[in-house]
Design a protein around this motif. Structure first.
Motif, short mmCIF file in Angstrom:
data_model
loop_
_atom_site.label_atom_id
_atom_site.label_comp_id
_atom_site.label_asym_id
_atom_site.label_seq_id
_atom_site.Cartn_x
_atom_site.Cartn_y
_atom_site.Cartn_z
N ALA A 4 0.69 -1.15 -0.06
CA ALA A 4 -0.01 -0.05 0.16
C ALA A 4 0.86 1.03 0.05
CB ALA A 4 -0.97 0.02 1.28
N LEU A 5 2.14 1.18 0.45
CA LEU A 5 2.99 2.39 0.68
C LEU A 5 3.71 2.36 -0.38
CD1 LEU A 5 4.00 2.22 4.39
CD2 LEU A 5 2.32 3.76 3.45
N LYS A 6 4.57 1.46 -0.97
CA LYS A 6 5.60 1.23 -1.76
C LYS A 6 5.05 1.45 -3.31
CE LYS A 6 7.61 -2.21 -3.87
NZ LYS A 6 8.58 -3.40 -4.12
N THR A 7 3.78 0.81 -3.77
CA THR A 7 3.37 1.18 -4.89
C THR A 7 1.90 1.97 -5.01
OG1 THR A 7 2.93 -1.21 -4.92
CG2 THR A 7 4.57 -0.39 -6.33
N GLY A 8 1.19 1.36 -3.71
CA GLY A 8 -0.02 2.18 -3.71
C GLY A 8 -0.53 3.53 -3.54
N ALA A 9 0.46 4.13 -2.98
CA ALA A 9 0.57 5.48 -2.37
C ALA A 9 0.56 6.39 -3.65
CB ALA A 9 1.72 6.10 -1.23
N LEU A 10 1.63 6.04 -4.67
CA LEU A 10 1.72 6.98 -5.66
C LEU A 10 0.55 6.64 -6.88
CD1 LEU A 10 3.37 9.11 -7.12
CD2 LEU A 10 4.63 7.17 -8.37
N ILE A 11 -0.02 5.52 -6.70
CA ILE A 11 -1.57 5.19 -7.50
C ILE A 11 -2.36 5.97 -7.08
CG2 ILE A 11 -2.96 3.53 -8.09
CD1 ILE A 11 -0.32 1.46 -8.65
N ARG A 12 -2.65 5.96 -5.63
CA ARG A 12 -3.77 6.86 -5.22
C ARG A 12 -3.45 8.23 -5.45
NH1 ARG A 12 -2.82 5.55 0.56
NH2 ARG A 12 -4.27 7.09 1.01
N ALA A 13 -2.25 8.55 -5.43
CA ALA A 13 -2.00 10.18 -5.71
C ALA A 13 -2.51 10.42 -6.96
CB ALA A 13 -0.71 10.39 -5.20
N ALA A 14 -2.12 9.72 -7.85
CA ALA A 14 -2.44 9.75 -9.28
C ALA A 14 -3.94 9.86 -9.36
CB ALA A 14 -1.93 8.63 -10.25
N VAL A 15 -4.67 9.10 -8.75
CA VAL A 15 -6.05 9.20 -8.92
C VAL A 15 -6.68 10.39 -8.27
CG1 VAL A 15 -8.35 8.09 -8.19
CG2 VAL A 15 -6.43 6.63 -8.92
N HIS A 16 -6.31 10.86 -7.08
CA HIS A 16 -6.75 11.96 -6.42
C HIS A 16 -6.35 13.18 -7.14
CE1 HIS A 16 -9.01 9.86 -3.29
NE2 HIS A 16 -7.86 9.07 -3.20
N LEU A 17 -5.19 13.46 -7.73
CA LEU A 17 -4.54 14.34 -8.26
C LEU A 17 -5.47 14.81 -9.67
CD1 LEU A 17 -0.72 14.06 -7.87
CD2 LEU A 17 -2.23 16.03 -7.02
N GLY A 18 -5.56 13.56 -10.37
CA GLY A 18 -6.39 13.93 -11.45
C GLY A 18 -7.76 14.44 -11.30
N ALA A 19 -8.66 13.62 -10.11
CA ALA A 19 -9.61 14.30 -9.79
C ALA A 19 -9.86 15.56 -9.50
CB ALA A 19 -10.47 13.51 -8.72
N GLU A 20 -8.84 16.11 -8.85
CA GLU A 20 -8.67 17.42 -8.26
C GLU A 20 -8.52 18.52 -9.58
OE1 GLU A 20 -6.10 19.16 -5.68
OE2 GLU A 20 -7.38 18.09 -4.05
N CYS A 21 -8.45 17.94 -10.57
CA CYS A 21 -8.31 18.97 -11.86
C CYS A 21 -9.41 19.19 -12.33
CB CYS A 21 -7.32 18.18 -12.97
SG CYS A 21 -5.79 17.93 -12.49
N GLY A 22 -10.86 18.74 -12.01
CA GLY A 22 -11.91 18.98 -12.53
C GLY A 22 -12.68 19.67 -11.30
N ARG A 23 -13.97 19.23 -11.55
CA ARG A 23 -15.17 19.86 -10.50
C ARG A 23 -15.01 19.30 -9.40
NH1 ARG A 23 -18.94 16.47 -9.14
NH2 ARG A 23 -19.55 14.69 -10.55
N ALA A 24 -15.26 19.59 -8.19
CA ALA A 24 -15.09 19.35 -6.88
C ALA A 24 -16.19 18.13 -6.63
CB ALA A 24 -15.42 20.26 -6.00
N LEU A 25 -15.57 17.16 -6.05
CA LEU A 25 -16.21 16.09 -5.46
C LEU A 25 -16.91 16.10 -4.09
CD1 LEU A 25 -13.95 13.11 -6.75
CD2 LEU A 25 -16.01 13.97 -7.82
N THR A 26 -17.87 15.44 -3.73
CA THR A 26 -18.60 15.35 -2.49
C THR A 26 -17.53 14.49 -1.71
OG1 THR A 26 -19.78 13.50 -2.77
CG2 THR A 26 -20.83 15.57 -3.29
#
Ligand code: GRG
Length: 293
Positions: free
Chosen positions: A176-198
């Motif tokens: 979860a740390l070694k590979t998961g953390a960056l994958i999670r960051a990619a998902v959340h950073l992408g989402a942050e580029c658009g309309r806000a989520l609840t």
């Protein structure tokens, strides 16, 4: 169009797109030519661009145009490339082959490879900060994912675990740390580029990202056993030789495959509240769960 073909076209276009962004970020610079060449060598012309695709897919979920996502897509690929360069060094995983080519330190020497990794990490934050949707929150998110509480921390646990027996919970925590953390960051950073989520939607996206990140790593464990050095473009069978705990060594191949399918289901379920908007995210996690290299 056949959905598989449509996904292949979409992912090919996005991979090409981020390649162009990375190429511009790494355009020939004055001074330190060897370092610059090593950085380009480590980043360009290889890699599946999984993290960039996740960022673009997540951006689409939030109606972000691709150009709003370019900077975060490039930044997660730059962090990833830095981690591979450092991971391959003799003081870490000590590998000679990456993406079908000699590793960065084999091609450029250890000192230059070390510096290339350092400079790629800096460039990731510079790219992020100059991006269309730049924010301090994005920088904090990426820094946290790459640091001691994320990727670097996971790598430390990984290095300390060679020859030791981890239980399943410890293994999954390391992944979860070694590979998961960056994958999670990619998902959340992408989402942050658009309309806000609840808050609820962000939670659903997090569940998707956690399941997809772990599926990615369990597949990696399977491929280390089943893949060939040629098909993977990196040395196969290393985990076994180094006595590293993996999902396969702990549970066996069949259980590993079942775990991937369960995680794929978790990712799909997490996306269900989003309906058709989550199409690309769903396709990316399906592709990750079926990948052969
Ligand atoms: C050195 C701080 C530091 C961290 C290194 C990610 C990592 C931590 C090490 C990589 C070791 C490794 C092979 C992990 C397995 C999962 C993984 C990251 C595989 C490589 O990622 P892909 O398959 O690579 O996305 P491409 O080449 O397609 O970009």
């Amino acid at each position: 169009m056949d959905p598989d073909v449509a996904f292949a076209v979409w992912s090919g276009e996005r991979a090409q797109r981020v390649e162009g962004v990375l190429e511009r970020l790494l355009a020939p610079a004055a001074g330190a030519r060897e370092l610059h060449e090593a950085m380009r060598y480590a980043v360009l012309g290889g890699g599946k661009r999984v993290r960039a695709l996740l960022a673009y897919a997540s951006g689409e979920l939030c109606d972000a145009e691709p150009d709003a996502v370019d900077a975060v897509a490039a930044s997660v690929e730059l962090i990833h490339a830095y981690s591979l360069v450092h991971d391959d060094l003799p003081c870490m995983d000590d590998d000679v082959l990456r993406r079908g080519n000699p590793t960065c330190h084999v091609a450029f020497g250890e000192a230059t490879a070390l510096l290339a990794g350092d400079a790629l990490q800096s460039l990731a934050f510079e790219a992020l900060a100059r991006g269309a949707r730049a924010s301090v929150a994005q920088a904090a998110l990426l820094a946290h994912a790459a640091g001691a509480s994320g990727m670097a921390g996971g790598q430390a646990i990984d290095l300390a675990s060679a020859g030791k027996r981890l239980d399943l919970a410890e293994l999954e925590q390391m992944h979860a740390l070694k590979t998961g953390a960056l994958i999670r960051a990619a998902v959340h950073l992408g989402a942050e580029c658009g309309r806000a989520l609840t808050r609820g939607e962000t939670g659903a996206l997090e569940r998707y990202a956690v399941a997809t990140g772990l599926a990615f790593q369990v597949i990696d464990d399977i491929l280390d056993v089943e893949g060939t050095t040629q098909s993977l473009g990196k040395t196969a069978g290393k985990d076994v030789r180094q006595g590293k705990p993996t999902y396969v060594s702990l549970k066996g191949l069949e259980a590993a495959r079942r775990r991937v399918e369960a995680l794929r289901g978790e990712a799909r379920d997490a996306l269900s509240p989003f309906g058709a908007r989550a199409r690309r995210l769903l396709e990316v996690s399906d592709w990750i769960s079926q990948r052969r290299h």
